[in-house]
Design an enzyme around this catalytic site. Sequence first.
Site, mmCIF file in Angstrom:
data_model
loop_
_atom_site.group_PDB
_atom_site.id
_atom_site.type_symbol
_atom_site.label_atom_id
_atom_site.label_comp_id
_atom_site.label_asym_id
_atom_site.label_seq_id
_atom_site.Cartn_x
_atom_site.Cartn_y
_atom_site.Cartn_z
ATOM 1 C CD GLU A 130 21.049 55.847 80.595
ATOM 2 O OE1 GLU A 130 21.053 55.485 81.506
ATOM 3 O OE2 GLU A 130 21.884 55.590 79.406
ATOM 4 C CD GLU A 169 25.506 57.260 75.529
ATOM 5 O OE1 GLU A 169 25.621 56.063 75.630
ATOM 6 O OE2 GLU A 169 25.325 58.163 76.231
ATOM 7 C CG ASP A 222 27.367 50.595 70.845
ATOM 8 O OD1 ASP A 222 25.987 50.288 70.911
ATOM 9 O OD2 ASP A 222 27.981 50.652 71.882
ATOM 10 C CG HIS A 275 24.071 51.955 73.312
ATOM 11 N ND1 HIS A 275 25.364 52.331 72.938
ATOM 12 C CD2 HIS A 275 23.917 53.025 74.136
ATOM 13 C CE1 HIS A 275 25.786 53.255 73.759
ATOM 14 N NE2 HIS A 275 25.138 53.697 74.431
ATOM 15 C CG ASN A 293 22.603 61.347 75.910
ATOM 16 O OD1 ASN A 293 22.454 61.425 74.756
ATOM 17 N ND2 ASN A 293 23.465 60.465 76.632
#
Length: 348
Positions: free
Chosen positions: A160, A267, A269, A237, A201
């Site tokens: 990030e 990641e 979801d 996400h 990432n």
Amino acid sequence: MTRFLLLLSLALVGCDSGSSMSEEIDDAPAETTLRALATAKGLHIGAAVAAGPLASDPAYREVLGTEFSMLTAENVMKMGPLRPTPQTFSWDNSDALMDFAESNEMTVRGHALVWHQSLPSWVESANWGRQELIAILQEHIGAVVTRYRGRIAHWDVVNEAVGDDARRRPTLFNEVIGPEYLQMAFEFAHAADPDAKLFYNDYGAEGLGAKSDAVYALVQELLSTGTPLHGVGLQMHVTASNPPSMDAVRSNIRRLAALGLEVHITEMDVRIPEPATENGLVAQAQVYNDVLQLCLSEPSCTSLVFWGFTDRHSWVPSFFQGFGAALPFDEDYQPKLAYQVMQQTLMN
Ligand code: XIL
């Protein structure tokens, strides 16, 4: 909604409870697990692991070891948890994760060596000089990557670094060291384990747009200066009602692949409003399935990792107010529609 999903959701609504489904899963031959099916297609399927239930909940361990071929640490390999003081490392939880992975023949994605969050207070509170902070970065990355050399195949080295405004995030590292901290971090990690694949990432850079352009420009620049960078992690996400366009994600993956980079979905979801409704679960299953199909069809997309696997342990309800139920297994470890649709896709 595709006819297939509609049929599947109708079939599920027809079940009086999840129990008949769970018996099928429990009794299912190993070849129908996501792990076995994905492995047969050359895809790693993974989940982020929370240290608490890994240590204490046999059901958690059972589903994790059976259904996934790849693990990542939800928190325990971040600098805060690993470095309570400048002089000490706290390896117990990360070692336990490695032991679990190795005894279940799973591969591990290390997460994350450099992040502006989850930093120890001793790092955040001091007024570092540039050389001092470089030394801390070098020592930290060197120690962690060396400890797991040859055992962690992929590392999220920098997490990030691009802000929501598509500019370099003004983190402690960026402000004190300068933007060259990124290249340094990759070099320190590469020196400690030359065989590990090193990733940048980020979130919100899955499709096309200003932020994903900035991530693309960043990794292009790193490569142009000879930085040992091997892949990009797209966190994924997302909300079920507003996922990124799959065409855009495909274009993004392809332009990264054209730079010679591997892509992991790191990641994933898919959150839905709580309480979950049948429509929400169907929309969610569709998004999981779309991303899985996309990843299967792009040779550079080699891993699909969920941020957890059970709604019992998920960061979503506490970080996204009003949302939850974001993972492929429910709170009782029963597979949801998302699981079943992905299983079906992997069987075809
Ligand atoms: C989250 C964890 O899930 C939470 O338990 C923790 O409190 C904060 O971090 N992007 C990342 C992950 O790269 O490390 C974050 O994990 C979620 C967003």
